[in-house]
Design a protein around this motif. Structure first.
Motif, PDB file in Angstrom:
ATOM      1  N   ASP A   1     -15.234  22.086  65.592  1.00  0.00           N
ATOM      2  CA  ASP A   1     -14.193  21.055  65.616  1.00  0.00           C
ATOM      3  C   ASP A   1     -13.510  20.957  64.254  1.00  0.00           C
ATOM      4  N   LEU A   2     -14.317  20.973  63.204  1.00  0.00           N
ATOM      5  CA  LEU A   2     -13.761  20.926  61.852  1.00  0.00           C
ATOM      6  C   LEU A   2     -12.908  22.161  61.571  1.00  0.00           C
ATOM      7  N   ASP A   3     -13.407  23.314  61.979  1.00  0.00           N
ATOM      8  CA  ASP A   3     -12.670  24.556  61.739  1.00  0.00           C
ATOM      9  C   ASP A   3     -11.317  24.549  62.445  1.00  0.00           C
ATOM     10  N   LEU A   4     -11.274  24.066  63.682  1.00  0.00           N
ATOM     11  CA  LEU A   4     -10.010  24.002  64.415  1.00  0.00           C
ATOM     12  C   LEU A   4      -8.988  23.166  63.654  1.00  0.00           C
ATOM     13  N   SER A   5      -9.403  22.006  63.181  1.00  0.00           N
ATOM     14  CA  SER A   5      -8.494  21.100  62.504  1.00  0.00           C
ATOM     15  C   SER A   5      -8.027  21.663  61.161  1.00  0.00           C
ATOM     16  N   PHE A   6      -8.947  22.207  60.395  1.00  0.00           N
ATOM     17  CA  PHE A   6      -8.574  22.746  59.086  1.00  0.00           C
ATOM     18  C   PHE A   6      -7.823  24.076  59.216  1.00  0.00           C
ATOM     19  N   ASP A   7      -8.214  24.895  60.184  1.00  0.00           N
ATOM     20  CA  ASP A   7      -7.572  26.204  60.335  1.00  0.00           C
ATOM     21  C   ASP A   7      -6.124  26.109  60.789  1.00  0.00           C
ATOM     22  N   THR A   8      -5.793  25.076  61.574  1.00  0.00           N
ATOM     23  CA  THR A   8      -4.433  24.946  62.096  1.00  0.00           C
ATOM     24  C   THR A   8      -3.586  23.943  61.322  1.00  0.00           C
ATOM     25  N   GLY A   9      -4.230  23.084  60.529  1.00  0.00           N
ATOM     26  CA  GLY A   9      -3.507  22.048  59.802  1.00  0.00           C
ATOM     27  C   GLY A   9      -3.553  22.227  58.300  1.00  0.00           C
ATOM     28  N   PHE A  10      -4.734  22.086  57.722  1.00  0.00           N
ATOM     29  CA  PHE A  10      -4.840  22.112  56.264  1.00  0.00           C
ATOM     30  C   PHE A  10      -4.521  23.481  55.673  1.00  0.00           C
ATOM     31  N   TYR A  11      -5.190  24.518  56.142  1.00  0.00           N
ATOM     32  CA  TYR A  11      -5.016  25.834  55.528  1.00  0.00           C
ATOM     33  C   TYR A  11      -3.602  26.384  55.678  1.00  0.00           C
ATOM     34  N   PRO A  12      -2.965  26.275  56.850  1.00  0.00           N
ATOM     35  CA  PRO A  12      -1.569  26.715  56.913  1.00  0.00           C
ATOM     36  C   PRO A  12      -0.658  25.957  55.944  1.00  0.00           C
ATOM     37  N   THR A  13      -0.866  24.649  55.818  1.00  0.00           N
ATOM     38  CA  THR A  13      -0.090  23.872  54.857  1.00  0.00           C
ATOM     39  C   THR A  13      -0.303  24.415  53.449  1.00  0.00           C
ATOM     40  N   PHE A  14      -1.549  24.646  53.086  1.00  0.00           N
ATOM     41  CA  PHE A  14      -1.914  25.139  51.756  1.00  0.00           C
ATOM     42  C   PHE A  14      -1.279  26.499  51.487  1.00  0.00           C
ATOM     43  N   TYR A  15      -1.493  27.444  52.380  1.00  0.00           N
ATOM     44  CA  TYR A  15      -1.053  28.812  52.136  1.00  0.00           C
ATOM     45  C   TYR A  15       0.459  28.969  52.241  1.00  0.00           C
ATOM     46  N   LEU A  16       1.098  28.237  53.145  1.00  0.00           N
ATOM     47  CA  LEU A  16       2.552  28.318  53.233  1.00  0.00           C
ATOM     48  C   LEU A  16       3.223  27.712  52.004  1.00  0.00           C
ATOM     49  N   MET A  17       2.621  26.661  51.457  1.00  0.00           N
ATOM     50  CA  MET A  17       3.152  26.108  50.212  1.00  0.00           C
ATOM     51  C   MET A  17       3.047  27.134  49.086  1.00  0.00           C
ATOM     52  N   GLN A  18       1.926  27.832  49.014  1.00  0.00           N
ATOM     53  CA  GLN A  18       1.776  28.875  47.994  1.00  0.00           C
ATOM     54  C   GLN A  18       2.812  29.982  48.181  1.00  0.00           C
ATOM     55  N   ALA A  19       2.972  30.440  49.418  1.00  0.00           N
ATOM     56  CA  ALA A  19       3.897  31.541  49.689  1.00  0.00           C
ATOM     57  C   ALA A  19       5.350  31.148  49.434  1.00  0.00           C
ATOM     58  N   ALA A  20       5.667  29.882  49.712  1.00  0.00           N
ATOM     59  CA  ALA A  20       7.056  29.416  49.590  1.00  0.00           C
ATOM     60  C   ALA A  20       7.429  29.055  48.155  1.00  0.00           C
ATOM     61  N   LEU A  21       6.450  28.805  47.300  1.00  0.00           N
ATOM     62  CA  LEU A  21       6.722  28.267  45.965  1.00  0.00           C
ATOM     63  C   LEU A  21       7.729  29.083  45.159  1.00  0.00           C
ATOM     64  N   PRO A  22       7.604  30.406  45.068  1.00  0.00           N
ATOM     65  CA  PRO A  22       8.576  31.139  44.240  1.00  0.00           C
ATOM     66  C   PRO A  22      10.025  30.951  44.692  1.00  0.00           C
ATOM     67  N   TYR A  23      10.216  30.806  45.995  1.00  0.00           N
ATOM     68  CA  TYR A  23      11.573  30.673  46.541  1.00  0.00           C
ATOM     69  C   TYR A  23      12.078  29.234  46.424  1.00  0.00           C
ATOM     70  N   LEU A  24      11.180  28.276  46.558  1.00  0.00           N
ATOM     71  CA  LEU A  24      11.567  26.870  46.400  1.00  0.00           C
ATOM     72  C   LEU A  24      11.890  26.554  44.941  1.00  0.00           C
ATOM     73  N   LYS A  25      11.285  27.275  44.016  1.00  0.00           N
ATOM     74  CA  LYS A  25      11.656  27.119  42.605  1.00  0.00           C
ATOM     75  C   LYS A  25      13.117  27.479  42.397  1.00  0.00           C
TER      76      LYS A  25
END
Length: 251
Positions: free
Chosen positions: A106-130
């Motif tokens: 249950d924890l993995d489902l919530s973190f895998d679809t919510g927290f981690y995508p938010t985290f990693y997409l923010m990292q990937a987007a940062l150079p372009y958002l700068k």
């Protein structure tokens, strides 16, 4: 000029519910959107509707739980449009369960679809958002802020998202990037289904909302997202905006 004229936005979970409401509000304000969703059929239907306002908008079918592929979403948008102005991390899947019955799955489902995508997409987007002094909009929940029963996995992931949003507001601020959160109560298809299945609990929840109604996906939630993505919100960052009819009042 429209408030998001010529802006490029990624919206996860953009094929339905709150994500579709935000995407619709964005394209009506001049943005070109890339909606990201797991459901290919609904995604293709939604993008046709959005393209009536912005023909260049696109649908990206992706499983956000495949974290090693998330960077490809950002790369695809950059290859298509050449820039990125707005990242909306809306998608999240979770199960309601009493705390003592909540499992690692249950924890993995919530973190895998919510927290981690938010985290990693923010990292990937940062150079372009700068480059664009862009905007990030993440999603919180009253379930985490208030500690709603049977919401341990969901609440934990949402509060983790709030934590990294505050951290990145501090770190990204010098680059002119704003990071804010919306915590909504919305008239989504899931809530409509739940209202039919548990009408008494639904009415109880409704009675605790001072406005005595749920937020509309486009006109209430989507319009606040437009504001946070626009120049009008340039001096707002690190904030959780409660778009819930007054159900939760932060201090």
């Amino acid at each position: 000029m429209k408030r998001l004229q010529d802006k490029i936005a990624i919206i996860t979970g953009g094929a339905s519910g709150i994500g579709k409401g935000i995407a619709t509000a964005f394209v009506k304000e001049g943005a070109t959107v890339a909606i990201v969703d797991l459901n290919e059929e609904i995604g293709n239907q939604t993008i046709k509707e959005l393209q009536e306002f912005q023909p260049d908008s696109m649908f990206i079918q992706a499983n956000l739980a495949e974290h090693d592929k998330l960077e490809n979403i950002v790369k695809q948008v950059i290859n298509q449009y050449g820039k990125l102005d707005i990242l909306v991390n809306n998608a999240h899947a979770s199960k309601n369960m009493p705390f003592d019955q909540t499992t690692k799955e249950d924890l993995d489902l919530s973190f895998d679809t919510g927290f981690y995508p938010t985290f990693y997409l923010m990292q990937a987007a940062l150079p372009y958002l700068k480059q664009t002094h862009g905007k990030i909009i993440n999603f919180a929940s009253g379930a985490g802020i208030n500690g709603d029963a049977n919401q341990a996995a969901y609440a934990a992931a949402k509060e983790a998202i709030r934590a990294i949003s505050r951290v990145t507001a501090n770190e990204f601020g010098p680059f002119g990037i704003n990071v804010n959160l919306i915590s909504p109560i919305a008239n989504s298809p899931g809530v409509q289904k739940w209202a039919k299945e548990q009408p008494e609990y639904y009415q109880s929840m409704l009675s605790n909302i001072p406005m005595r109604r749920l937020g509309e996906l486009e006109s209430d939630i989507g319009r606040v997202a437009v504001f946070l993505a626009s120049e009008d919100a340039n001096y707002i960052t690190g904030q959780t905006i409660m778009v819930d009819g007054g159900a939760t009042k932060l201090r």
